[in-house]
Design a protein around this motif. Structure first.
Motif, PDB file in Angstrom:
ATOM      1  N   UNK A 204      42.182  47.579  41.439  1.00 12.86           N
ATOM      2  CA  UNK A 204      40.773  48.348  41.681  1.00 12.86           C
ATOM      3  C   UNK A 204      41.218  49.807  41.502  1.00 12.86           C
ATOM      4  N   UNK A 205      40.181  50.420  40.821  1.00 14.29           N
ATOM      5  CA  UNK A 205      40.014  51.978  40.705  1.00 14.29           C
ATOM      6  C   UNK A 205      40.050  52.444  41.978  1.00 14.29           C
ATOM      7  N   UNK A 257      32.487  46.541  44.654  1.00 14.51           N
ATOM      8  CA  UNK A 257      33.150  45.591  43.454  1.00 14.51           C
ATOM      9  C   UNK A 257      32.924  46.349  42.152  1.00 14.51           C
ATOM     10  N   UNK A 258      32.033  47.531  41.971  1.00 13.50           N
ATOM     11  CA  UNK A 258      31.706  48.058  40.929  1.00 13.50           C
ATOM     12  C   UNK A 258      33.335  48.702  40.405  1.00 13.50           C
ATOM     13  N   UNK A 263      36.596  42.823  36.715  1.00 14.76           N
ATOM     14  CA  UNK A 263      34.906  42.731  36.351  1.00 14.76           C
ATOM     15  C   UNK A 263      34.434  43.517  35.353  1.00 14.76           C
ATOM     16  N   UNK A 264      34.908  44.796  35.111  1.00 16.76           N
ATOM     17  CA  UNK A 264      34.691  45.702  33.892  1.00 16.76           C
ATOM     18  C   UNK A 264      33.451  46.081  34.024  1.00 16.76           C
ATOM     19  N   UNK A 265      33.161  46.346  35.407  1.00 14.42           N
ATOM     20  CA  UNK A 265      31.466  46.983  35.768  1.00 14.42           C
ATOM     21  C   UNK A 265      31.534  48.624  35.504  1.00 14.42           C
ATOM     22  N   UNK A 274      27.756  55.923  39.615  1.00 16.96           N
ATOM     23  CA  UNK A 274      27.418  56.103  41.010  1.00 16.96           C
ATOM     24  C   UNK A 274      25.991  56.302  41.281  1.00 16.96           C
ATOM     25  N   UNK A 275      24.956  56.403  40.186  1.00 17.61           N
ATOM     26  CA  UNK A 275      23.625  56.283  40.667  1.00 17.61           C
ATOM     27  C   UNK A 275      22.992  54.777  40.107  1.00 17.61           C
TER      28      UNK A 275
END
Length: 301
Positions: A204-205, A257-258, A263-265, A274-275
Motif C-alpha cells: 500500500x502507498x 483502498x484508493x 488495485x491500481x486506483x 484526493x478530490x
C-alpha cells in the motif's frame, strides 16, 4: 518527494443529523473548537514551512469543517503555496462557497456529499453551480440507500457531465446484482465501493507516499491503522516513510483502498486522487479502471 497528507483534527461537530452517520448533530464545546483551530493553524504553519516536499492535503474532519472560518482560511492560504499541489476538504457543502474566489483554483478542490433530507436539492445544486463558475474542481457523492435513489438520479441529471457523481455503498448493506447494476448506472466505479477489498499483507502507498495526521501531529500510515509511525512536528515522520504491507484484513473505505497498490486506483484517479475525480472524466472507464464485479462479498461503507 511527493506526499499526500490526510489531516483530521479534534473537530467532530456537524450541522446535519443524517441517520447513517454517528457524528450527526454533534455539538463541540467552545474549548474543543479552540483546540481544533489551534491545531489546524499549527498544521497550516508546518505545511507553509515544509518547502522541500511536494505536498497534497485532504482534510477529513469527523464533522463539517467549512462552517468554521479557520478551515476556509487554511484552504485559501495553502492553495497559493507553490509546493502544495492540491488542498481538498470533505464537505456537505452547507456553507457558502464564494470565499473560494480568493483561492487558487489550480490547487483548491472539494469532495462534496449530498445528503437528501438534510438540504434542498436546488440549494445544493446552486452551490455546485457557483463552484463551476469559480473554476474549482469538485466531485459530488451520495450514500447508496434505496431512499436516496430518486434524488441521486435527479442530481445526476442536473449536474454538468464533467462533474463526477460517486456513490458510496451504505455501511453494512448487501447489494444484490440488480441493486448494484442500478447504482452503477449512476457511478460506473460503484463496484469498487460495493465490496471490501482484501488488504492483509498487500502493498500500500499508505505509510510511504501517503500518511494520516492527527491534530497533535501524530502520524499514522492511514486513518485505519492506529499504530503511530512518528510525529509531524519533531521530524520523525521522515525516517518512518517506507513501503509497508497492510495489517488489516480488509479495507472498505475509499480514502483507504484508493492507496492499495494492487488495485491500481491511483491510475484510475490520476490527478484527482484526493478530490475523488477519475482521470479524464467523463470518458468511459474500461480495462484497468473498471472494477471486478464478479466477486461476492459483503458491501463496504
Amino acid at each position: 518527494m511527493n506526499l499526500a497528507i490526510l489531516y483530521r483534527g479534534p473537530l467532530a461537530s456537524c450541522n446535519y443529523d443524517c441517520p447513517y452517520c454517528p457524528f450527526a448533530k454533534r455539538h463541540d464545546p467552545p474549548e474543543l473548537l479552540r483546540a481544533d483551530r489551534a491545531a489546524l493553524e499549527r498544521f497550516a504553519g508546518w505545511v507553509t514551512a515544509t518547502t522541500d516536499v511536494r505536498l497534497s492535503v485532504l482534510f477529513t474532519p469527523w464533522g463539517e469543517g467549512l462552517t468554521r472560518r479557520w478551515y476556509r482560511d487554511a484552504m485559501v492560504s495553502l492553495s497559493h503555496l507553490p509546493h502544495v499541489e492540491r488542498v481538498v476538504i470533505q464537505t456537505n457543502l452547507a456553507a457558502r462557497v464564494d470565499w473560494l474566489a480568493d483561492a487558487d483554483p489550480r490547487a483548491a478542490a472539494l469532495w462534496t456529499t449530498y445528503h437528501p433530507g438534510q438540504v434542498d436539492r436546488d440549494r445544493f445544486l446552486g452551490r455546485c453551480a457557483r463552484l463551476t463558475e469559480l473554476g474549482v474542481r469538485y466531485s459530488v457523492g451520495v450514500v447508496g440507500l434505496p431512499e436516496h435513489l430518486d434524488e441521486a438520479r435527479a442530481l445526476r441529471a442536473a449536474l454538468p457531465a464533467e462533474v463526477y457523481l460517486w456513490v458510496n455503498a451504505a455501511e453494512g448493506r448487501r447489494y444484490d446484482a440488480a441493486e448494484e447494476a442500478t447504482w452503477t448506472e449512476l457511478d460506473p466505479l460503484f463496484g469498487w465501493s460495493v465490496r471490501p477489498h482484501v488488504s492483509l499483507d498487500r502493498p500500500c502507498h499508505a505509510g510511504e507516499t501517503a500518511i494520516s495526521v492527527l491534530g497533535d501531529g501524530t502520524v499514522r500510515r492511514c486513518h485505519f491503522v492506529a499504530e503511530p509511525i512518528g510525529n509531524l512536528y519533531d521530524g520523525s515522520w521522515r525516517s518512518a516513510l517506507r513501503p509497508r504491507p497492510c495489517v488489516n484484513a480488509v479495507c472498505d473505505c475509499h480514502i483507504g483502498y484508493v492507496h492499495l497498490k494492487p488495485l491500481g486506483l491511483r491510475d484510475v484517479f490520476a490527478g484527482g486522487v484526493l478530490e475523488r475525480i477519475p482521470a479524464a472524466w467523463p470518458a468511459a472507464h474500461t480495462g484497468k479502471g473498471r472494477p471486478d464485479t464478479g466477486r461476492a462479498a459483503p458491501s463496504g461503507g
